[in-house]
Scaffold this active site. Structure first.
Site, short mmCIF file in Angstrom:
data_model
loop_
_atom_site.label_atom_id
_atom_site.label_comp_id
_atom_site.label_asym_id
_atom_site.label_seq_id
_atom_site.Cartn_x
_atom_site.Cartn_y
_atom_site.Cartn_z
N LYS A 1 16.95 -1.96 -8.50
CA LYS A 1 17.22 -1.12 -9.82
C LYS A 1 18.29 -1.63 -10.44
CE LYS A 1 15.78 3.12 -9.77
NZ LYS A 1 15.68 4.37 -9.10
N ARG B 1 21.92 7.26 -8.88
CA ARG B 1 20.42 6.84 -8.36
C ARG B 1 20.63 5.72 -7.33
NH1 ARG B 1 16.68 6.07 -13.15
NH2 ARG B 1 15.03 7.00 -12.12
N GLY C 1 10.39 6.67 -4.09
CA GLY C 1 10.41 7.87 -3.37
C GLY C 1 10.85 8.18 -2.00
N MET D 1 14.04 7.65 -1.69
CA MET D 1 15.57 7.76 -1.83
C MET D 1 15.89 8.92 -2.81
SD MET D 1 17.01 5.85 0.26
CE MET D 1 17.40 4.14 0.46
N ARG E 1 10.58 -2.21 -12.97
CA ARG E 1 10.45 -3.17 -11.87
C ARG E 1 8.89 -3.67 -11.69
NH1 ARG E 1 10.79 2.30 -7.84
NH2 ARG E 1 8.92 3.38 -8.62
N HIS F 1 4.63 11.03 -6.20
CA HIS F 1 4.98 10.74 -5.06
C HIS F 1 3.57 10.10 -4.20
CE1 HIS F 1 5.91 10.72 -0.91
NE2 HIS F 1 6.72 9.88 -1.08
N CYS G 1 -3.67 -16.11 19.82
CA CYS G 1 -5.07 -14.96 19.76
C CYS G 1 -4.44 -13.57 20.04
CB CYS G 1 -6.08 -15.66 20.49
SG CYS G 1 -5.56 -15.67 22.19
N TYR H 1 -3.83 -23.10 14.33
CA TYR H 1 -4.56 -22.03 13.69
C TYR H 1 -4.01 -20.61 14.26
CZ TYR H 1 -7.01 -21.91 18.17
OH TYR H 1 -7.46 -21.82 19.50
#
Length: 877
Positions: free
Chosen positions: A23, A93, A102, A104, A337, A455, A832, A852
């Protein structure tokens, strides 16, 4: 020079996310771009870390820096903090570097007290607005900083509205609000035993400390664990001069997205409320208006807003989620954001941005969160059943998908029922961040209040969980355990179904069908496959699973567990007969019954995979797992085996192990009873020969995996049995066929001696489930009992079975890979265990240079996308 802990917005920029939080960095960036941002400063994430290091105190040095920046803010605003004549009010904030919607807490209107509010009322010539701001401040501050619950204050507001005979908060006048402020302070004193703090400086430090504290509240810890966010990051705090959306009908506040976060459609999407403040829009207390209605109410502010939205999206090259306030017709931007979005929207936006020339294919691949794909692969309602069903209500389609389950009213009930294997739908007045654990285990979420940006909506979209919000027709009776809708009473435990795409609510269970995948999914996956280096296989024991995985793009089977094939009712008797046999001949007779069954299973798997690689693991669990425990089953088996019940019970007792996880299992069974390995080898090779003859165009090369090896001689012995049997079968068939014998690395000793083991093993596959158990020294089945305490005390932040422990277990994987390659440069290295489908673990396996990963069928697309992201971020040399 001492460290700087506080930055004015004008000193930062968008790249300082780690220090200023998301923020703060975005507010600084918008300031830099010349947008109408109310000015302020950011207390950094490092100050938060320091607060915890100093024993949850804000040091004098940091406090001095905060006041210095407050003085700077006074200069900019021409107002004074705590002044009676011309007061500066601020909002406080939080803002972590990873978006935690939601999670904080926010405090608005900070700086008011009994005296300041009076001069504020005079100065603005708007007493209603002044006292509305004051009662909000007392309520938020009491809740967030002093931890007096919100509910007490809500009750007082409801009582006041009832007394006045009004429905909405906005219908209360200045005197009512002044009275509420007084009642709120009384409530505060009754709960806390001291007066509400009136010194603005004390208020400010209390608020900053509360934000730091909220970084460690239970819901934030749970969210971090779900989203792989380290606790060491901390959160920043943004202190910003207040702008007011609640001064009257020429003011308002809103939330908007530059594209639709549910569908991805390129169209401004959002909601606003006139004469309202911050939380009102998302709290669902009043029903908001849609953003396009702002055009009629305030055309100039709307035009300016549309222009800013376009600039922000171009600048960030992604869909933006913005908050804004209009104070007396003047527009202010409070945050931007990258917006949270559903999986469908994520794919649509990524593909659209590529088509619009805004981003590259690689950037599109990086833009989609692999875990979100899960939502696309999950069920939708059966169309015929849906047509026949009648909705009993409809509300906002906040997060798509289909959900069907039993009604629960609290997060705790949801968890309790889910642990019993029940599917549940969580029904709440409105969700709050405290409900996160219940939301996590629910099939769907239904709320009475709240809009598309509430929320519940934002969190559900992030989780890929179906959500219908804001069904105001519901009458809730949570205490009695029921709700009423459309004349029907639905009790706790009754079935309901939610359609997150239409917003329909059904008072019955509607069957679901597997998801159908859109063109955007195919496009993104094609890009992912183009850029990844890591192969993706599947763990599958049945042809159905193998086919499903192949549809999702699996390039073979990395793990087929043969023991799962022995539990069917028609097979278990022969298996039990083999186990209780006393001689090799008896055992071979029982194994001969199992041979055609195993061969048939393997043929079906080779058919399903159409010539792709298939790795078959030999029998792994301890034998006692196959033996009967019920008296009638024991009697039947004794009769079948021509034994007395006592003799059979003695065999069962002798097979009981104190620690079966480390007992007589895996390759140890084949060392003791080589005839088991011989039968399994014959089944694998005969099946491969039969399918190869049927499909000469395929190139089948069986891969046989010996589990639980810890010593090179063990592997050499069992491999001897395999090779002798396989060569004999191939000679009988008069056919040449390549086959490979490898091992599962799941014992630390195997990782430490991997260079020796690679002299015999043609491939390694890391069984991370057992390797994790052995390395940590705790059992996966029992760890749940104590891991909770470890999370609470921050000894572990993650479940090591769900996400690879890169420091310890990862070091063994890396070491074994290097040692194995030293001996056999062309060795194939796979994984695996469960973590083969976990994105952060996949990134690690890419870096280590494995060939893999193998995971369950539904996680194949997740692994493909995660592997591509890993390759784009860390190209292999």
């Amino acid at each position: 020079m001492s460290k700087k802990f506080v930055y004015m917005f004008s000193e930062g920029n968008g790249s300082m996310r780690e220090l200023l939080g998301g923020k703060g960095a975005n507010l600084a960036e918008m300031t830099r771009l010349g947008m109408p941002v109310p000015q302020g400063f950011t207390v950094t994430t490092e100050a938060c870390t320091q607060y915890y290091a100093d024993g949850k105190k804000i040091s004098d040095e940091i406090q001095a820096e905060i006041y210095k920046n407050m003085a700077e803010l006074e200069k900019i605003s021409g107002k004074k903090f705590g002044d009676k004549e011309n007061p500066l009010l601020v909002s406080v904030r939080s803002g972590a570097r990873a978006s935690m919607p939601g999670m904080m807490d926010t405090i608005l209107n900070l700086g008011l007290n009994d005296e300041v509010v009076e001069s504020f009322a005079k100065k603005t010539n708007n007493p209603r607005f002044a006292y509305d701001s004051y009662r909000r401040f007392i309520q938020m501050y009491s809740d967030v900083v002093m931890e007096v619950g919100k509910g007490y204050f809500e009750k007082l507001i409801d009582e006041m509205k009832e007394k006045k005979g009004v429905k909405l908060d906005t219908e209360l006048d200045a005197d009512d609000l002044k009275e509420l402020a007084r009642l709120f302070k009384e409530e505060f004193k009754a709960k806390k035993g001291f007066d509400f703090p009136s010194d603005p400086k004390e208020q400010l430090m209390g608020a900053i400390m509360a934000v730091f504290r909220s970084w460690d509240n239970p819901r934030a810890i749970y969210y971090r664990r779900m989203n792989d966010i380290p606790s060491s990051w901390g959160t920043a705090v943004n202190v910003q001069m207040m702008v007011f959306g609640n001064t009257g009908d020429t003011s308002g506040t809103g939330v908007a997205f530059t594209r639709n976060p549910a569908t991805g459609e390129k169209k401004l999407f959002g909601e606003f409320l006139m004469n309202a403040q911050g939380e009102d829009v998302v709290a669902g207390v009043r029903t908001p208006q849609t953003i396009d209605q702002l055009k009629e109410i305030m055309p100039e502010a709307y035009e300016q807003f549309v222009d800013i939205c376009g600039k922000l999206e171009k600048h960030y090259r992604d869909m933006q989620d913005m908050e804004f306030t209009i104070e007396d017709k003047k527009l202010y931007m409070l945050q931007t954001r990258n917006g949270k979005r559903t999986a469908t929207a994520a794919l649509q936006i990524a593909c659209d941005l590529v088509d619009e020339g805004m981003i590259s294919e690689q950037e599109a691949v990086l833009m989609v969160d692999p875990k979100q794909l899960d939502a696309l692969l999950h069920p939708q309602f059966d169309a015929a059943a849906l047509k026949a069903a009648k909705p009993i209500g409809t509300a906002l389609p906040a997060s798509p998908g289909a959900a069907c389950g039993r009604v629960v009213f609290t997060a705790e009930e949801a968890v309790e029922m889910a642990e019993k294997g029940e599917k549940v739908v969580l029904v709440r007045l409105e969700t709050s961040p405290e409900d996160i654990h219940g939301m996590d285990v629910s099939e769907g979420i239904l709320t009475v209040r709240g809009g598309m940006t509430s929320h519940a909506a934002v969190v559900a979209r992030g989780m890929g969980t179906c959500c219908v919000s804001g069904c105001g027709e519901i009458k809730m009776n949570e205490e009695e355990g029921y709700f009423e809708l459309a004349g029907r009473t639905i009790k706790r435990g009754d079935y309901i179904s939610l359609d997150g795409t239409t917003g329909n609510i059904y008072g019955e269970a509607i069957p679901t069908v597997p998801a159908s995948i859109t063109g955007n999914f195919g496009r993104l996956m094609a890009w992912a496959d183009k850029y990844r280096d890591l192969g993706v296989r599947t763990n599958a024991d049945t042809p159905r699973d193998a086919k499903k995985a192949a549809e999702f793009g699996a390039e073979g089977i990395g793990l087929c567990r043969t023991e799962h094939m022995f539990f069917d009712a028609d097979r278990i008797p022969a298996m039990r007969e083999m186990i209780v046999s006393e001689t090799v001949e008896q055992r071979e007779k029982a194994l001969a019954k199992l041979l055609p069954m195993q061969r048939g299973d393997f043929e079906a798997l080779y058919e399903a995979m159409e010539g792709k690689a298939v790795t078959i693991r030999f029998l792994d669990p301890p034998l006692h797992e196959f033996l009967p425990t019920a008296e009638e089953d024991i009697v039947a088996l004794a009769k079948e085996m021509n034994m007395t019940v006592e003799a059979l019970k003695a065999v069962i007792a002798s097979l009981h192990e104190f620690n079966p996880m480390m007992g007589h299992r895996g390759c140890r069974l084949a060392v003791t009873y080589p005839e088991i390995a011989a039968m399994q080898t014959r089944a694998v090779i005969e099946a491969a020969v039969n399918v190869q003859k049927k499909h000469p165009e395929w190139n089948i090369e069986p891969e046989i995996m010996i589990p639980l090896v810890g010593e090179i001689k063990e592997l050499a012995y069992v491999k001897g049995v395999v090779v002798e049997t396989a060569d004999k079968v191939l000679a009988e068939a008069g056919i040449t066929m390549k086959y490979h014998v490898g091992t599962m690395i799941e014992i630390p000793r195997a990782a430490l001696t991997a260079d020796e083991i690679a002299t015999e093993a043609e491939f390694f596959s890391f069984g991370t489930n057992d390797l994790t158990q052995m390395t940590f020294g705790f059992s996966r089945d029992d760890a749940g009992k104590f891991l909770g305490a470890y999370y609470d005390k921050k000894i572990y932040e993650q479940d090591p079975f769900a996400r690879l422990d890169q420091k310890g277990v990862g070091k063994l994987v890396d070491m074994a890979a290097q040692l194995g390659r030293k001996t056999r440069p062309d060795i194939h290295l796979g994984v695996c265990g469960e973590v083969g489908g976990d994105p952060s673990s996949v990134e690690f396996f890419h870096k280590v240079g494995l060939t893999y990963v193998s995971c369950s069928p539904y996680r194949v697309p997740i692994a493909r996308l995660a592997a591509a992201q890993a390759a784009i971020k860390n190209p292999r040399k």
